[in-house]
Design a protein around this motif. Structure first.
Motif, PDB file in Angstrom:
ATOM      1  N   ARG A   1       1.910   2.306  -8.777  1.00  0.00           N
ATOM      2  CA  ARG A   1       1.787   1.924  -7.369  1.00  0.00           C
ATOM      3  C   ARG A   1       1.261   0.494  -7.318  1.00  0.00           C
ATOM      4  N   VAL A   2       1.486  -0.152  -6.172  1.00  0.00           N
ATOM      5  CA  VAL A   2       1.053  -1.536  -5.993  1.00  0.00           C
ATOM      6  C   VAL A   2       0.318  -1.640  -4.668  1.00  0.00           C
ATOM      7  N   THR A   3      -0.761  -2.417  -4.645  1.00  0.00           N
ATOM      8  CA  THR A   3      -1.431  -2.723  -3.381  1.00  0.00           C
ATOM      9  C   THR A   3      -1.447  -4.233  -3.176  1.00  0.00           C
ATOM     10  N   VAL A   4      -1.363  -4.628  -1.904  1.00  0.00           N
ATOM     11  CA  VAL A   4      -1.438  -6.042  -1.524  1.00  0.00           C
ATOM     12  C   VAL A   4      -2.413  -6.165  -0.359  1.00  0.00           C
ATOM     13  N   HIS A   5      -2.940  -7.383  -0.169  1.00  0.00           N
ATOM     14  CA  HIS A   5      -3.798  -7.594   0.993  1.00  0.00           C
ATOM     15  C   HIS A   5      -2.941  -7.542   2.264  1.00  0.00           C
TER      16      HIS A   5
ATOM     17  N   TRP B   1       6.107   2.444  -2.324  1.00  0.00           N
ATOM     18  CA  TRP B   1       4.942   2.503  -3.206  1.00  0.00           C
ATOM     19  C   TRP B   1       4.130   1.218  -3.163  1.00  0.00           C
ATOM     20  N   ILE B   2       4.423   0.357  -2.202  1.00  0.00           N
ATOM     21  CA  ILE B   2       3.616  -0.843  -1.980  1.00  0.00           C
ATOM     22  C   ILE B   2       2.703  -0.552  -0.790  1.00  0.00           C
ATOM     23  N   TYR B   3       1.405  -0.591  -1.026  1.00  0.00           N
ATOM     24  CA  TYR B   3       0.438  -0.227   0.002  1.00  0.00           C
ATOM     25  C   TYR B   3      -0.408  -1.440   0.379  1.00  0.00           C
ATOM     26  N   ASP B   4      -0.809  -1.505   1.656  1.00  0.00           N
ATOM     27  CA  ASP B   4      -1.818  -2.482   2.063  1.00  0.00           C
ATOM     28  C   ASP B   4      -3.193  -1.983   1.642  1.00  0.00           C
ATOM     29  N   ASN B   5      -4.044  -2.910   1.191  1.00  0.00           N
ATOM     30  CA  ASN B   5      -5.429  -2.559   0.882  1.00  0.00           C
ATOM     31  C   ASN B   5      -6.302  -3.759   1.229  1.00  0.00           C
ATOM     32  N   ALA B   6      -7.173  -3.583   2.227  1.00  0.00           N
ATOM     33  CA  ALA B   6      -8.022  -4.688   2.686  1.00  0.00           C
ATOM     34  C   ALA B   6      -8.997  -5.155   1.608  1.00  0.00           C
ATOM     35  N   GLU B   7      -9.196  -4.316   0.571  1.00  0.00           N
ATOM     36  CA  GLU B   7     -10.090  -4.711  -0.528  1.00  0.00           C
ATOM     37  C   GLU B   7      -9.435  -5.726  -1.455  1.00  0.00           C
ATOM     38  N   ASN B   8      -8.138  -5.947  -1.296  1.00  0.00           N
ATOM     39  CA  ASN B   8      -7.436  -6.859  -2.199  1.00  0.00           C
ATOM     40  C   ASN B   8      -7.711  -8.310  -1.816  1.00  0.00           C
TER      41      ASN B   8
ATOM     42  N   GLY C   1     -12.893 -13.527  -4.506  1.00  0.00           N
ATOM     43  CA  GLY C   1     -13.605 -14.771  -4.272  1.00  0.00           C
ATOM     44  C   GLY C   1     -15.056 -14.525  -3.918  1.00  0.00           C
ATOM     45  N   LEU C   2     -15.801 -15.600  -3.897  1.00  0.00           N
ATOM     46  CA  LEU C   2     -17.214 -15.542  -3.559  1.00  0.00           C
ATOM     47  C   LEU C   2     -17.390 -16.018  -2.119  1.00  0.00           C
ATOM     48  N   GLU C   3     -18.645 -16.262  -1.730  1.00  0.00           N
ATOM     49  CA  GLU C   3     -18.896 -16.637  -0.339  1.00  0.00           C
ATOM     50  C   GLU C   3     -18.346 -18.021  -0.004  1.00  0.00           C
ATOM     51  N   LEU C   4     -18.283 -18.861  -1.018  1.00  0.00           N
ATOM     52  CA  LEU C   4     -17.765 -20.213  -0.820  1.00  0.00           C
ATOM     53  C   LEU C   4     -16.793 -20.532  -1.943  1.00  0.00           C
ATOM     54  N   GLY C   5     -15.871 -21.432  -1.647  1.00  0.00           N
ATOM     55  CA  GLY C   5     -15.009 -21.939  -2.706  1.00  0.00           C
ATOM     56  C   GLY C   5     -13.708 -21.170  -2.842  1.00  0.00           C
ATOM     57  N   PRO C   6     -13.066 -21.308  -4.020  1.00  0.00           N
ATOM     58  CA  PRO C   6     -11.737 -20.724  -4.205  1.00  0.00           C
ATOM     59  C   PRO C   6     -11.727 -19.221  -3.942  1.00  0.00           C
ATOM     60  N   CYS C   7     -10.748 -18.783  -3.199  1.00  0.00           N
ATOM     61  CA  CYS C   7     -10.620 -17.368  -2.885  1.00  0.00           C
ATOM     62  C   CYS C   7      -9.180 -17.113  -2.470  1.00  0.00           C
ATOM     63  N   GLY C   8      -8.869 -15.867  -2.272  1.00  0.00           N
ATOM     64  CA  GLY C   8      -7.521 -15.559  -1.822  1.00  0.00           C
ATOM     65  C   GLY C   8      -7.201 -14.099  -2.017  1.00  0.00           C
ATOM     66  N   PRO C   9      -6.011 -13.714  -1.593  1.00  0.00           N
ATOM     67  CA  PRO C   9      -5.611 -12.322  -1.758  1.00  0.00           C
ATOM     68  C   PRO C   9      -5.352 -12.010  -3.223  1.00  0.00           C
TER      69      PRO C   9
END
Ligand SMILES: [Zn+2]
Length: 219
Positions: A125-129, A149-156, A159-167
């Protein structure tokens, strides 16, 4: 299949796809006073991502020795926490490729029986933001995964509080209904049925103190 064979296949697969294979950095980092142990494959490569050092090649792969002190309390209590483990990863610190290549490469490795793991497609299975329509579209266009079988998951989100981040986008192994809640609508990250085994991290934003998310110049 043994752990040694999984490691061998992973590194050979990415070497065959133009990646330079790095030796694992020592478990105790040599020049990072911020932490006692390496805890992720990304960690020794951070200077490359931050532009502080030039990576030896645009595409890298490694099997990094890791120890996570926050996991120690869970060792023996769950099926999936270890005192020590190796994290395999493929990396493009200078943006040689991004989602459009990372997703089909991961799918090829996990499903190819000759050069990869040969996992049966119907157990993956696959999850995406939920905001990452690009990743969802790429899973559908660049792989032959069943779209249901592709599911949304808000946990995806990575990153930290600042700086580089993303799905991010995770791959999960279906251990079977007998390992979970038994509900017919069970889904990844719901209970113990599905085990996450790969996280594709897409750092594409640079989180600011005011919470805004301007894109990174070079994801
Ligand atoms: Zn469940």
């Amino acid at each position: 299949m043994t752990g040694a064979e999984i490691r061998r296949r992973f590194l050979a697969f990415f070497a065959a796809h133009d990646h330079v294979v790095l030796e694992s950095a020592p478990l105790v980092p040599a020049d990072d006073p911020s932490t006692l142990f390496n805890s992720a494959g990304m960690q020794p490569l951070q200077p490359y991502y931050q532009g502080l050092r030039q990576p030896p090649a645009p595409r890298l792969a490694s099997a990094q020795k890791c120890l996570r002190t926050v996991d120690l309390e869970n060792v023996g209590r769950t099926d999936r926490h270890h005192t020590f483990f190796e994290m395999m990863g493929n990396f493009t610190p200078t943006g040689a490729y991004f989602k459009e290549r990372a997703i089909p490469l991961a799918w090829e490795f996990v499903t190819d029986p000759e050069r990869g793991l040969g996992l049966p497609r119907d157990r993956i299975r696959v999850t995406v933001h939920p905001t990452d329509e690009e990743a969802r579209a790429l899973w559908m266009s660049e792989t032959d995964i069943d779209p249901t079988w592709i599911y949304d998951n808000a946990e995806n989100w990575w990153g930290l509080e600042l700086g580089p981040c993303g799905p991010d986008s995770e791959l999960w192994w279906d251990r079977g209904p007998e390992h979970g809640c038994g509900q017919p609508d069970c889904y990844p990250d719901h209970c113990e049925r599905f085990l996450e085994f790969w996280n594709l991290v897409f750092p594409q934003f640079d989180r600011q103190p005011d919470g805004t998310l301007p894109p990174l110049p070079r994801p």
